[in-house]
Design an enzyme around this catalytic site. Structure first.
Site, PDB file in Angstrom:
ATOM      1  N   GLU A   1      10.000 -11.449 -13.342  1.00  0.00           N
ATOM      2  CA  GLU A   1       9.652 -11.764 -14.729  1.00  0.00           C
ATOM      3  C   GLU A   1       8.175 -11.561 -15.024  1.00  0.00           C
ATOM      4  OE1 GLU A   1      12.081 -14.507 -16.918  1.00  0.00           O
ATOM      5  OE2 GLU A   1      12.565 -15.485 -15.022  1.00  0.00           O
TER       6      GLU A   1
ATOM      7  N   ASP B   1       9.312  19.097   5.105  1.00  0.00           N
ATOM      8  CA  ASP B   1       9.908  18.167   4.136  1.00  0.00           C
ATOM      9  C   ASP B   1      10.004  18.753   2.739  1.00  0.00           C
ATOM     10  OD1 ASP B   1      10.345  15.968   5.675  1.00  0.00           O
ATOM     11  OD2 ASP B   1       8.486  14.945   5.143  1.00  0.00           O
TER      12      ASP B   1
ATOM     13  N   PRO C   1       6.075  -1.766 -11.870  1.00  0.00           N
ATOM     14  CA  PRO C   1       6.446  -0.588 -12.659  1.00  0.00           C
ATOM     15  C   PRO C   1       5.276  -0.052 -13.488  1.00  0.00           C
ATOM     16  CG  PRO C   1       7.749  -2.533 -13.319  1.00  0.00           C
ATOM     17  CD  PRO C   1       6.907  -2.935 -12.150  1.00  0.00           C
TER      18      PRO C   1
ATOM     19  N   ARG D   1       7.494   7.147   8.633  1.00  0.00           N
ATOM     20  CA  ARG D   1       8.081   8.371   9.215  1.00  0.00           C
ATOM     21  C   ARG D   1       7.053   9.477   9.388  1.00  0.00           C
ATOM     22  NH1 ARG D   1       9.232  12.369   5.694  1.00  0.00           N
ATOM     23  NH2 ARG D   1      10.961  13.329   6.798  1.00  0.00           N
TER      24      ARG D   1
HETATM   25 CL1  6GU Z   1       6.896  -1.087  -7.704  1.00  0.00          CL
HETATM   26  N1  6GU Z   1       8.416  -2.780  -9.009  1.00  0.00           N
HETATM   27  C1  6GU Z   1       9.405  -3.074  -9.881  1.00  0.00           C
HETATM   28  N2  6GU Z   1       9.707  -4.356 -10.116  1.00  0.00           N
HETATM   29  N3  6GU Z   1      10.092  -2.163 -10.539  1.00  0.00           N
HETATM   30  C2  6GU Z   1       9.781  -0.902 -10.279  1.00  0.00           C
HETATM   31  C3  6GU Z   1       8.785  -0.526  -9.398  1.00  0.00           C
HETATM   32  C4  6GU Z   1       8.106  -1.507  -8.765  1.00  0.00           C
HETATM   33  N4  6GU Z   1       8.703   0.822  -9.364  1.00  0.00           N
HETATM   34  C5  6GU Z   1       9.634   1.239 -10.220  1.00  0.00           C
HETATM   35  N5  6GU Z   1      10.279   0.214 -10.781  1.00  0.00           N
END
Ligand code: 6GU
Length: 222
Positions: free
Chosen positions: A113, A164, A86, A150
């Site tokens: 974690e 798209d 994230p 794709r």
């Molecule tokens: Cl790439 N990993 C995780 N654990 N949570 C996320 C993410 C990735 N992208 C958005 N939320």
């Protein structure tokens, strides 16, 4: 293209790799996808891959050695190694089009974690698929794999992705099939007119209208 996915949960990828367009792309040799269990690269007699974090509080942390060994086992001079987290750069269609040009992607799935910070020294980039938290990088790596595969030549009809949503920072136009009238809602007359210039003009107009209403942020970018 080849995609190697490094994960603690390889079983999550079984159906994904067998189904629909991705399944067909693999069967027809358009892409090679290999899924590797990071646990297989643990040198620990109990195959442990995580441990308590220094400083306390952060729960179990994925250790750097098995991840580094897993990366080294698949990496070549043509590889782009991507960590899913994230904290990475936000993913979008432009990035999918960039990744489509790569010969070899290595997707490293982060851990719920957290992972040892030093894993970051061994990846080329970090990607997030949006501003929310997943329990691990597995779904994110499937999102990236799906959106890139794709785009590979011959996987789907090219006109399906030149139009798209997002490819020109516009959402897609509405499409209709039979019946002509469904629960009182008719197919727009222009689509049955046979006039392709008129149909194309209507579609572009719909794309702009829809983007204005739903995603004004995309129009500003344009
Ligand atoms: Cl790439 N990993 C995780 N654990 N949570 C996320 C993410 C990735 N992208 C958005 N939320």
């Amino acid at each position: 293209m080849k995609i190697d996915i490094l994960t603690l949960f390889p079983e999550m990828f079984e159906t994904f790799c067998e189904t629909s367009i991705i399944g067909r792309a693999i069967k027809t040799g358009k892409v090679i996808i290999k899924v590797h269990n990071i646990r297989d690269y643990s040198n620990d007699p109990h195959k442990r891959v995580d441990d308590y974090g220094y400083g306390g509080g952060s729960g179990m942390v994925l250790m750097p050695e098995p991840v580094k060994r897993a990366i080294d086992s698949v990496k070549t001079k043509d590889s782009k190694v991507i960590l899913l987290t994230p904290q990475g750069q936000p993913y979008n269609q432009k990035k999918a089009l960039e990744l489509k040009l790569e010969k070899h992607l290595v997707l490293v799935c982060g851990h719920y974690e957290g992972f040892d910070e030093r894993i970051r020294y061994f990846v080329d980039e970090e990607i997030s698929i949006g501003d929310y938290v997943l329990t691990g990088g597995e779904l994110a790596s499937m999102v990236i794999t799906d959106s890139v595969v794709r785009l590979i030549d011959g996987v789907i009809k090219t006109e399906s992705h030149t139009n798209d949503s997002f490819s020109q920072d516009l959402l897609d136009y509405p499409v209709y099939t039979h019946p002509l009238i469904f629960e009182g809602h008719s197919v727009p007359e222009v689509l049955t007119s046979g006039n392709h210039a008129k149909i194309n003009a209507w579609r572009l107009e719909q794309q702009i209208k829809r983007t204005k209403n739903r995603r004004p942020d995309l129009l500003e970018k344009r």
